[in-house]
Motif scaffolding. Structure first.
Motif, PDB file in Angstrom:
ATOM      1  N   GLU A  20       9.129  13.951   6.186  1.00 43.12           N
ATOM      2  CA  GLU A  20       7.732  13.798   6.600  1.00 43.12           C
ATOM      3  C   GLU A  20       6.793  13.974   5.403  1.00 43.12           C
ATOM      4  OE1 GLU A  20       4.492  13.065   9.033  1.00 43.12           O
ATOM      5  OE2 GLU A  20       6.621  12.719   9.379  1.00 43.12           O
ATOM      6  N   LEU A  21       7.071  14.960   4.563  1.00 39.49           N
ATOM      7  CA  LEU A  21       6.256  15.185   3.369  1.00 39.49           C
ATOM      8  C   LEU A  21       6.344  13.972   2.439  1.00 39.49           C
ATOM      9  CD1 LEU A  21       4.485  17.052   1.676  1.00 39.49           C
ATOM     10  CD2 LEU A  21       6.589  17.991   0.699  1.00 39.49           C
ATOM     11  N   LYS A  22       7.543  13.433   2.262  1.00 36.68           N
ATOM     12  CA  LYS A  22       7.722  12.254   1.418  1.00 36.68           C
ATOM     13  C   LYS A  22       6.954  11.063   1.991  1.00 36.68           C
ATOM     14  CE  LYS A  22      11.249   9.226  -0.494  1.00 36.68           C
ATOM     15  NZ  LYS A  22      12.677   8.923  -0.588  1.00 36.68           N
ATOM     16  N   ARG A  23       6.996  10.881   3.309  1.00 41.84           N
ATOM     17  CA  ARG A  23       6.285   9.779   3.943  1.00 41.84           C
ATOM     18  C   ARG A  23       4.774   9.906   3.722  1.00 41.84           C
ATOM     19  NH1 ARG A  23       3.358   8.775   8.133  1.00 41.84           N
ATOM     20  NH2 ARG A  23       3.527  10.859   8.979  1.00 41.84           N
ATOM     21  N   LYS A  24       4.246  11.123   3.893  1.00 42.16           N
ATOM     22  CA  LYS A  24       2.812  11.342   3.708  1.00 42.16           C
ATOM     23  C   LYS A  24       2.388  11.100   2.260  1.00 42.16           C
ATOM     24  CE  LYS A  24       2.037  14.616   7.444  1.00 42.16           C
ATOM     25  NZ  LYS A  24       1.710  16.014   7.777  1.00 42.16           N
ATOM     26  N   MET A  25       3.195  11.576   1.313  1.00 44.21           N
ATOM     27  CA  MET A  25       2.866  11.392  -0.096  1.00 44.21           C
ATOM     28  C   MET A  25       2.956   9.921  -0.488  1.00 44.21           C
ATOM     29  SD  MET A  25       1.848  14.244  -1.127  1.00 44.21           S
ATOM     30  CE  MET A  25       1.757  14.043  -2.878  1.00 44.21           C
ATOM     31  N   SER A  26       3.915   9.189   0.071  1.00 46.19           N
ATOM     32  CA  SER A  26       4.046   7.758  -0.205  1.00 46.19           C
ATOM     33  C   SER A  26       2.842   7.004   0.321  1.00 46.19           C
ATOM     34  CB  SER A  26       5.322   7.207   0.435  1.00 46.19           C
ATOM     35  OG  SER A  26       6.456   7.764  -0.170  1.00 46.19           O
ATOM     36  N   GLU A  27       2.390   7.349   1.523  1.00 42.18           N
ATOM     37  CA  GLU A  27       1.196   6.706   2.082  1.00 42.18           C
ATOM     38  C   GLU A  27      -0.035   7.000   1.226  1.00 42.18           C
ATOM     39  OE1 GLU A  27       0.842   8.047   6.103  1.00 42.18           O
ATOM     40  OE2 GLU A  27       2.435   6.719   6.815  1.00 42.18           O
ATOM     41  N   LYS A  28      -0.143   8.234   0.770  1.00 45.68           N
ATOM     42  CA  LYS A  28      -1.273   8.621  -0.068  1.00 45.68           C
ATOM     43  C   LYS A  28      -1.254   7.847  -1.394  1.00 45.68           C
ATOM     44  CE  LYS A  28      -3.390  12.765  -1.989  1.00 45.68           C
ATOM     45  NZ  LYS A  28      -3.279  14.218  -2.124  1.00 45.68           N
ATOM     46  N   LEU A  29      -0.075   7.727  -1.995  1.00 48.42           N
ATOM     47  CA  LEU A  29       0.061   7.002  -3.250  1.00 48.42           C
ATOM     48  C   LEU A  29      -0.228   5.516  -3.048  1.00 48.42           C
ATOM     49  CD1 LEU A  29       0.843   7.012  -6.224  1.00 48.42           C
ATOM     50  CD2 LEU A  29       3.223   6.770  -5.524  1.00 48.42           C
ATOM     51  N   GLU A  30       0.278   4.952  -1.959  1.00 50.86           N
ATOM     52  CA  GLU A  30       0.025   3.541  -1.667  1.00 50.86           C
ATOM     53  C   GLU A  30      -1.467   3.282  -1.496  1.00 50.86           C
ATOM     54  OE1 GLU A  30       1.105   0.174   1.689  1.00 50.86           O
ATOM     55  OE2 GLU A  30       2.267   2.024   1.612  1.00 50.86           O
ATOM     56  N   HIS A  31      -2.137   4.148  -0.767  1.00 56.69           N
ATOM     57  CA  HIS A  31      -3.581   4.015  -0.561  1.00 56.69           C
ATOM     58  C   HIS A  31      -4.322   4.105  -1.898  1.00 56.69           C
ATOM     59  CE1 HIS A  31      -7.443   4.261   1.419  1.00 56.69           C
ATOM     60  NE2 HIS A  31      -7.706   5.362   0.725  1.00 56.69           N
ATOM     61  N   LEU A  32      -3.924   5.043  -2.742  1.00 58.35           N
ATOM     62  CA  LEU A  32      -4.562   5.213  -4.049  1.00 58.35           C
ATOM     63  C   LEU A  32      -4.394   3.956  -4.898  1.00 58.35           C
ATOM     64  CD1 LEU A  32      -5.958   7.127  -6.093  1.00 58.35           C
ATOM     65  CD2 LEU A  32      -3.663   7.764  -6.836  1.00 58.35           C
ATOM     66  N   VAL A  33      -3.189   3.397  -4.916  1.00 56.82           N
ATOM     67  CA  VAL A  33      -2.935   2.194  -5.713  1.00 56.82           C
ATOM     68  C   VAL A  33      -3.757   1.029  -5.179  1.00 56.82           C
ATOM     69  CG1 VAL A  33      -1.181   0.479  -6.311  1.00 56.82           C
ATOM     70  CG2 VAL A  33      -0.649   2.902  -6.490  1.00 56.82           C
ATOM     71  N   ARG A  34      -3.794   0.878  -3.861  1.00 55.98           N
ATOM     72  CA  ARG A  34      -4.572  -0.223  -3.273  1.00 55.98           C
ATOM     73  C   ARG A  34      -6.061  -0.096  -3.616  1.00 55.98           C
ATOM     74  NH1 ARG A  34      -1.885  -3.471   0.314  1.00 55.98           N
ATOM     75  NH2 ARG A  34       0.090  -2.643   1.064  1.00 55.98           N
ATOM     76  N   ALA A  41      -7.988  -7.936  -7.288  1.00 61.64           N
ATOM     77  CA  ALA A  41      -7.662  -8.979  -6.316  1.00 61.64           C
ATOM     78  C   ALA A  41      -8.878  -9.229  -5.428  1.00 61.64           C
ATOM     79  CB  ALA A  41      -6.479  -8.553  -5.463  1.00 61.64           C
ATOM     80  N   ASP A  42      -9.142 -10.473  -5.184  1.00 56.11           N
ATOM     81  CA  ASP A  42     -10.320 -10.823  -4.388  1.00 56.11           C
ATOM     82  C   ASP A  42     -10.101 -10.663  -2.886  1.00 56.11           C
ATOM     83  OD1 ASP A  42     -11.642 -11.459  -6.705  1.00 56.11           O
ATOM     84  OD2 ASP A  42     -11.038 -13.558  -6.624  1.00 56.11           O
ATOM     85  N   ASN A  43      -8.890 -10.928  -2.411  1.00 53.41           N
ATOM     86  CA  ASN A  43      -8.662 -10.964  -0.969  1.00 53.41           C
ATOM     87  C   ASN A  43      -7.807  -9.796  -0.452  1.00 53.41           C
ATOM     88  OD1 ASN A  43      -6.293 -11.659  -2.077  1.00 53.41           O
ATOM     89  ND2 ASN A  43      -6.100 -13.639  -1.085  1.00 53.41           N
ATOM     90  N   ASN A  44      -7.699  -8.720  -1.204  1.00 48.83           N
ATOM     91  CA  ASN A  44      -6.943  -7.529  -0.808  1.00 48.83           C
ATOM     92  C   ASN A  44      -5.487  -7.828  -0.469  1.00 48.83           C
ATOM     93  OD1 ASN A  44      -9.073  -5.816  -1.156  1.00 48.83           O
ATOM     94  ND2 ASN A  44      -9.791  -6.038   0.943  1.00 48.83           N
ATOM     95  N   SER A  45      -4.899  -8.804  -1.134  1.00 44.53           N
ATOM     96  CA  SER A  45      -3.503  -9.152  -0.879  1.00 44.53           C
ATOM     97  C   SER A  45      -2.588  -8.485  -1.893  1.00 44.53           C
ATOM     98  CB  SER A  45      -3.325 -10.661  -0.916  1.00 44.53           C
ATOM     99  OG  SER A  45      -3.656 -11.131  -2.196  1.00 44.53           O
TER     100      SER A  45
END
Length: 51
Positions: A20-34, A41-45
Motif C-alpha cells: 500500500e505504501l509503495k502504491r501511494k508513493m508511486s501515485e505521488k511520483l506519477e502525479h509529480l512527473v505529470r 506536452a500540449d494535450n496532456n498525453s
C-alpha cells in the motif's frame, strides 16, 4: 524483535502495508512527473511508467 518468529497474519499485514505504501508513493511520483511535464506536452498525453 531479532530471533522472534512472525506469525502468518503479521507477515501478511506487513507485506500488505508495504504494498500500500509503495502504491501511494508511486501515485505521488506519477502525479509529480505529470505536473512537471505539462508544459512540454500540449494535450496532456504524457505516458509515465514507474517500476
Amino acid at each position: 524483535m531479532e530471533g522472534m518468529k512472525l506469525t502468518r497474519e503479521e507477515a501478511l499485514r506487513r507485506w500488505n502495508a508495504s504494498k500500500e505504501l509503495k502504491r501511494k508513493m508511486s501515485e505521488k511520483l506519477e502525479h509529480l512527473v505529470r505536473e512537471r511535464c505539462k508544459d512540454l506536452a500540449d494535450n496532456n498525453s504524457i505516458s509515465v511508467e514507474i517500476w
